[in-house]
Design an enzyme around this catalytic site. Structure first.
Site, short mmCIF file in Angstrom:
data_model
loop_
_atom_site.label_atom_id
_atom_site.label_comp_id
_atom_site.label_asym_id
_atom_site.label_seq_id
_atom_site.Cartn_x
_atom_site.Cartn_y
_atom_site.Cartn_z
N CYS A 20 0.82 -1.21 0.00
CA CYS A 20 0.00 0.00 0.00
C CYS A 20 0.86 1.26 0.00
CB CYS A 20 -0.88 0.02 1.23
SG CYS A 20 -1.96 -1.40 1.33
N ARG A 59 5.23 0.41 -6.24
CA ARG A 59 5.23 -0.40 -5.01
C ARG A 59 4.32 -1.61 -5.12
NH1 ARG A 59 6.93 2.58 -0.44
NH2 ARG A 59 5.52 1.44 0.92
N TRP A 62 -2.80 -2.71 -1.72
CA TRP A 62 -2.37 -4.06 -2.07
C TRP A 62 -3.13 -4.96 -1.12
CZ3 TRP A 62 0.13 -8.27 0.15
CH2 TRP A 62 0.68 -9.19 -0.74
N ASN A 108 -1.59 1.87 5.68
CA ASN A 108 -0.64 0.88 5.17
C ASN A 108 -0.21 0.04 6.37
OD1 ASN A 108 1.45 -0.58 4.07
ND2 ASN A 108 2.81 1.17 3.78
N GLY A 109 -0.30 -1.29 6.24
CA GLY A 109 0.09 -2.16 7.35
C GLY A 109 -1.02 -3.13 7.67
N GLU A 165 18.54 -16.94 -7.89
CA GLU A 165 18.17 -15.57 -8.26
C GLU A 165 17.73 -15.50 -9.74
OE1 GLU A 165 17.34 -13.03 -6.77
OE2 GLU A 165 17.56 -11.38 -8.18
N LYS A 225 14.13 -14.13 -10.88
CA LYS A 225 13.94 -13.02 -11.83
C LYS A 225 12.96 -13.44 -12.92
CE LYS A 225 14.90 -10.21 -10.32
NZ LYS A 225 15.46 -10.17 -9.02
N GLU A 285 9.21 -14.03 -11.58
CA GLU A 285 8.44 -12.89 -11.07
C GLU A 285 7.98 -11.95 -12.17
OE1 GLU A 285 10.34 -10.31 -8.18
OE2 GLU A 285 12.23 -10.40 -9.22
N HIS A 307 18.56 -35.70 -7.54
CA HIS A 307 17.75 -36.08 -6.38
C HIS A 307 16.30 -35.63 -6.53
CE1 HIS A 307 21.36 -37.39 -4.33
NE2 HIS A 307 21.93 -36.27 -4.76
N LYS A 319 6.81 -3.84 -4.44
CA LYS A 319 8.23 -3.52 -4.39
C LYS A 319 8.76 -3.63 -2.98
CE LYS A 319 12.20 -2.13 -5.88
NZ LYS A 319 13.02 -3.20 -6.52
O1 M6R Z 1 13.58 -4.22 -0.12
P1 M6R Z 1 14.13 -5.59 0.13
O2 M6R Z 1 15.47 -5.79 -0.49
O3 M6R Z 1 14.14 -5.94 1.59
O4 M6R Z 1 13.12 -6.58 -0.57
C1 M6R Z 1 13.27 -7.96 -0.44
C2 M6R Z 1 12.44 -8.69 -1.45
O5 M6R Z 1 11.09 -8.39 -1.28
C3 M6R Z 1 12.84 -8.36 -2.88
O6 M6R Z 1 14.18 -8.61 -3.10
C4 M6R Z 1 12.00 -9.18 -3.88
O7 M6R Z 1 12.30 -10.53 -3.77
C5 M6R Z 1 12.19 -8.65 -5.30
N1 M6R Z 1 10.94 -8.53 -5.96
C6 M6R Z 1 13.01 -9.54 -6.14
O8 M6R Z 1 13.19 -9.06 -7.42
#
Ligand code: M6R
Length: 610
Positions: free
Chosen positions: A2, A27, A77, A103-104, A483, A487, A490, A506, A605
């Site tokens: 949010c 965000r 959100w 927000n929260g 990672e 990427k 997502e 395995h 974000k």
């Molecule tokens: O702001 P942060 O680095 O703490 O965020 C952590 C994760 O939410 C963030 O890295 C998330 O996995 C990204 N969308 C990955 O691309």
């Protein structure tokens, strides 16, 4: 997650609020809304819409909200209740005098709701936020500030709030615990926002409200106080921030722009932290003596930052010889970790607002450990709660998929490993010099890969039809596989799994057939031959192989269907070398599939709730 924008001053509020909301789009959200007080009519006007902000703006175009000079707005959100118009913020109390954006998460909302219902209050939404509006409304007897304070002390959980009252046509109230919120100070006007870039066009004078603080703003002044009303002296900071940094600057997406910024991020970090062959860790807050006494390191982080932390474990153990464990921050406090004053907890986060990472830091402090953070956003909650901060200064990262922040986090971990290594002497000085020299060359290496990005785009295009991807890596590039898979999934929504290549037999090998593609991290390293064996096993089962390999390695072509070459570097630096190609690969696959690269569905974000 949010986002909140609020305004009180002399100007028309609605355009300022809409403009701010657009800046918060990155965000992640699924509905939005705006509420203003029309002082002439003495009424509150609310407009809400599920979906994108453009739809809200179109609604306001059709049904204008007038020239009100005070208002609050929100991107939601969804947590409690589906993303629809009723659940979108702002929320009223039943008298329609009090209006709230939040927000929260209000953890005790059910018990408060039951209490209010027993007092005859009727609810219309499924949200926890409506409880806040109704509770303030319940206490409101003509004194807005006192009603808010009575409500605040009953709330449990995390929250940042923007609150209006129809009878107080020039008063904007905000309060926070655990969720991000800043106040912008202008000439005869105030702004509230979930982050600094959202209001940068309006002001650079910022008050960072702390947990448990509230502020009452009118065009002629601000009062900051505790929830119980104890007055506090607000500190106004002036932020240095390049407004252009939050623009796309000709790139089709923020993600591509941020990928292209990586050479200069690396350059700046290296120049500011490496002096000759010495690493400077300004901000770490521990003396050399204290650093020398450390016995173990615990890294906590989420998502991409967690993967960076996993690379950090390899680096620190290899270069400094200190035992390192890495925890997903969301798990950390539930396993009752063993920490003491000789443990250094390193929290990694781009935003510095990730709820789980903050909770892990609090747990670490409770157990007597020192905490330093590797953080990108200056002045964030994490930075404020850590004993020391190593800022990555990578500039604002707007694309939801983290790219430059990841590369910056890993780079900072090289610095930390080298510094600790200089005390422990685990590897000889000559080897540390080789690592430093390879690091210094990394910006050029990145520029080189970027020059050949069209080759990566072609490979991505040819393989974007695969319904499932496996990413494999070994040793220090096992986290690279995780990672790379993150990427891709997502931003393209293609199921992608990251695995330690040695684990393939395995289980995941069952996935391999001609309909699956496997991305293999295969730069020259001590585990190169083993990766080649994995590739042969995949090929024998007709899987499609895309290898990321070292320039000049021609023999790998026998095993892989496509090869993305990266220039040769020190084997400990290969996680940096392979990161850029897999970021570009994911980007081009997502573009090919027509996905919303910068704002992928369901993602936020900054994950400010647990
Ligand atoms: O702001 P942060 O680095 O703490 O965020 C952590 C994760 O939410 C963030 O890295 C998330 O996995 C990204 N969308 C990955 O691309």
């Amino acid at each position: 997650m949010c986002g909140i924008i609020g305004y009180v001053g002399q100007r028309q509020a609605a355009p300022i609020l809409l403009n701010g909301l657009r800046k918060l789009e990155y965000r992640g959200y699924d509905s939005s809304g705006i509420g203003v007080i029309d002082s002439k009519r003495g009424s509150i006007i609310v407009r809400k819409m599920p979906g994108k902000i453009a739809k809200l703006a179109a609604l306001i175009e059709r049904q204008p909200v007038g020239a009100a000079r005070i208002g609050i707005s929100h991107t939601r959100w969804a947590t409690h209740g589906v993303p629809n118009k009723v659940n979108a913020h702002p929320h009223w109390d039943q008298s329609k005098k009090i209006l709230v954006v939040h927000n929260g998460i209000i953890e005790n909302y059910e018990s408060i709701k039951k209490f209010l219902q027993s007092e005859g209050v009727r609810f219309i939404s499924e949200t926890d936020t409506e409880v806040v509006a109704q509770l303030i409304g319940f206490y409101y007897r003509g004194d807005f500030v006192s009603a808010v304070q009575k409500a605040l002390v009953r709330l449990q959980g995390t929250f940042a709030l923007g609150i209006l009252c129809q009878d107080a046509t020039e008063t904007l109230i905000t309060a926070r615990i655990g969720s991000p919120l800043i106040i912008g100070v202008g000439e005869g006007e105030y702004f509230i926002a979930s982050d600094v870039p959202a209001i940068l066009e309006e002001t650079r004078h910022i008050i960072y409200l702390k947990d448990g603080e509230m502020a009452v703003m009118k065009p002629d002044g601000i009062e900051v106080m505790t929830f119980k009303g104890k007055p506090l002296a607000p500190k106004v900071d002036t932020v240095k921030f390049n407004v252009d940094a939050v623009k796309k600057q000709g790139f089709p997406h923020y993600m591509l722009k941020e990928i292209h910024e990586q050479p200069s991020v690396l350059e700046t970090m290296i120049k500011s932290r490496i002096k000759g062959n010495r690493v400077e860790l300004e901000g770490v807050s521990l003396t050399d003596h204290q650093l020398k006494k450390l016995r173990n390191i615990v890294i906590v982080a989420c998502g991409t930052a967690y993967h960076a932390g996993m690379i950090g474990r390899y680096l620190i153990e290899r270069v400094a010889g200190l035992p390192v464990s890495v925890d997903a921050a969301s798990e950390f406090r539930y396993r009752d970790p063993i920490l003491n004053s000789q443990t250094l907890v390193v929290a990694i986060s781009q935003s510095g607002e990730t709820a789980d990472t903050l909770a892990a830091v609090r747990e670490a402090h409770k157990k007597g450990a020192r905490v330093i953070s590797i953080c990108n956003v200056v002045g964030s909650s994490l930075a404020r709660e850590s004993d020391g901060v190593l800022y990555t200064h990578a500039g604002p990262e707007i694309g939801v998929a983290s790219t430059k922040a990841y590369v910056a986090q890993i780079t900072m971990l090289y610095f930390l490993a080298l510094k600790l290594g200089s005390f422990t002497g685990k590897v000889p000085l000559a080897e540390r010099k080789r690592i430093i020299s390879a690091l210094k060359h990394m910006p050029r290496l990145y520029e080189d890969i970027l020059r050949h990005k069209t080759a990566i785009a072609k490979i991505a295009k040819k393989n974007s039809h695969f319904g499932c991807f496996l990413f494999l890596g070994r040793n220090i590039n096992y986290p690279s596989a995780l990672e790379g898979a993150l990427k891709l999934k997502e931003i393209s929504y293609i199921p992608a799994e990251g695995y330690a290549a040695g684990e393939m037999k395995h289980g995941p090998i069952a996935l391999i057939d001609e309909y699956r593609a496997v991305v293999c991290m295969a730069p020259q390293s001590e585990t190169y031959d083993k990766m080649i064996s994995n590739m042969q096993e995949i090929r024998a089962r007709k899987g499609k192989i895309i290898a990321i390999a070292t320039e000049g390695d021609l023999s790998i072509r026998k095993h892989a269907h496509h090869v993305i070459y990266v220039p040769k570097t020190h084997h400990l630096l290969t996680p940096l070398a392979v990161a850029l190609p897999f970021q570009l690969f994911a980007y081009y696959v997502a573009v090919q599939l027509g996905c919303d690269v910068d704002q992928p569905r369901n993602l936020a974000k900054s994950v400010t709730v647990e």
